[in-house]
Design a protein around this motif. Structure first.
Motif, mmCIF file in Angstrom:
data_model
loop_
_atom_site.group_PDB
_atom_site.id
_atom_site.type_symbol
_atom_site.label_atom_id
_atom_site.label_comp_id
_atom_site.label_asym_id
_atom_site.label_seq_id
_atom_site.Cartn_x
_atom_site.Cartn_y
_atom_site.Cartn_z
ATOM 1 N N GLU A 1 -1.748 -6.347 2.840
ATOM 2 C CA GLU A 1 -2.482 -5.081 2.924
ATOM 3 C C GLU A 1 -3.092 -4.891 4.303
ATOM 4 O O GLU A 1 -3.048 -3.790 4.863
ATOM 5 C CB GLU A 1 -3.593 -5.042 1.875
ATOM 6 N N GLY A 2 -3.654 -5.955 4.870
ATOM 7 C CA GLY A 2 -4.267 -5.866 6.196
ATOM 8 C C GLY A 2 -3.257 -5.538 7.273
ATOM 9 O O GLY A 2 -3.522 -4.706 8.162
ATOM 10 N N ALA B 1 -0.411 -3.988 6.805
ATOM 11 C CA ALA B 1 0.036 -2.614 6.568
ATOM 12 C C ALA B 1 -0.969 -1.618 7.138
ATOM 13 O O ALA B 1 -0.577 -0.612 7.746
ATOM 14 C CB ALA B 1 0.233 -2.378 5.077
ATOM 15 N N LYS B 2 -2.252 -1.895 6.972
ATOM 16 C CA LYS B 2 -3.283 -1.008 7.514
ATOM 17 C C LYS B 2 -3.198 -0.954 9.037
ATOM 18 O O LYS B 2 -3.263 0.123 9.642
ATOM 19 C CB LYS B 2 -4.658 -1.485 7.066
ATOM 20 N N GLY C 1 1.753 -6.669 -1.119
ATOM 21 C CA GLY C 1 0.537 -6.148 -0.471
ATOM 22 C C GLY C 1 0.874 -5.179 0.645
ATOM 23 O O GLY C 1 0.206 -4.151 0.802
ATOM 24 N N ALA C 2 1.903 -5.495 1.414
ATOM 25 C CA ALA C 2 2.329 -4.597 2.498
ATOM 26 C C ALA C 2 2.861 -3.280 1.920
ATOM 27 O O ALA C 2 2.603 -2.203 2.463
ATOM 28 C CB ALA C 2 3.399 -5.267 3.348
ATOM 29 N N THR D 1 5.601 2.955 9.943
ATOM 30 C CA THR D 1 5.662 3.122 8.492
ATOM 31 C C THR D 1 6.809 2.338 7.870
ATOM 32 O O THR D 1 6.768 2.035 6.685
ATOM 33 C CB THR D 1 5.835 4.608 8.123
ATOM 34 N N LYS E 1 1.947 -1.958 -0.964
ATOM 35 C CA LYS E 1 0.789 -1.239 -1.491
ATOM 36 C C LYS E 1 0.006 -0.576 -0.347
ATOM 37 O O LYS E 1 -0.535 0.508 -0.516
ATOM 38 C CB LYS E 1 -0.127 -2.173 -2.270
ATOM 39 N N GLY E 2 -0.001 -1.223 0.810
ATOM 40 C CA GLY E 2 -0.679 -0.670 1.980
ATOM 41 C C GLY E 2 0.044 0.506 2.603
ATOM 42 O O GLY E 2 -0.498 1.188 3.463
ATOM 43 N N GLY E 3 1.293 0.749 2.190
ATOM 44 C CA GLY E 3 2.008 1.935 2.682
ATOM 45 C C GLY E 3 3.263 1.658 3.482
ATOM 46 O O GLY E 3 3.933 2.603 3.898
ATOM 47 N N GLN F 1 -3.737 -9.907 0.326
ATOM 48 C CA GLN F 1 -4.685 -9.279 1.243
ATOM 49 C C GLN F 1 -4.145 -9.260 2.668
ATOM 50 O O GLN F 1 -4.387 -8.310 3.423
ATOM 51 C CB GLN F 1 -6.028 -9.997 1.189
#
Length: 118
Positions: free
Chosen positions: A77-78, A80-81, A110-111, A89, A113-115, A74
């Motif tokens: 992902e956070g 990356a967002k 997670g990073a 990017t 997956k976040g893009g 998480q």
């Protein structure tokens, strides 16, 4: 004499830092792992500035449940967002002397997956 865990990690960390550097366009994603928490930063080494950071202690993850590995995912992902919102990017991954396994690997996945692209 054998090295302690922390001395060994510092040697590995210095060896990695010789190669991995970040710029404003492609910052370095630095990971720090404590016993309970995990922290990630995007760093511009040219200007010596931390661009943004995210950790398992952030308010967005305050009510999160699950294992430490789940929280690490998480955090990735956070971060990356946050990076995508600021137009970043691509990053260089700096595992900070830790093995690419467990929580460090989960944060990287997670990073991704976040893009973010490594």
């Amino acid at each position: 004499m054998a090295l302690t865990k922390s001395e060994r990690r510092l040697r590995i960390r210095r060896r990695i830092r010789k190669v991995v550097t970040g710029t404003a366009q492609k910052p370095r994603l630095s990971v720090f792992r404590s016993n309970k928490e995990i922290y990630a930063q995007l760093i511009d080494d040219v200007n010596q500035v931390t661009l943004m950071s995210f950790s398992s202690r952030n308010k967005e993850l305050e009510g999160a449940t699950g294992t430490k590995s789940d929280k690490s995912f998480q955090v990735g992902e956070g971060l990356a967002k946050l990076a995508m919102d600021n137009g970043i990017t691509e990053v260089c991954f700096d595992r900070g002397g830790y093995l690419y396994h467990g929580r460090v690997k989960q944060l990287a996945e997670g990073a991704r997956k976040g893009g973010l692209k490594f």
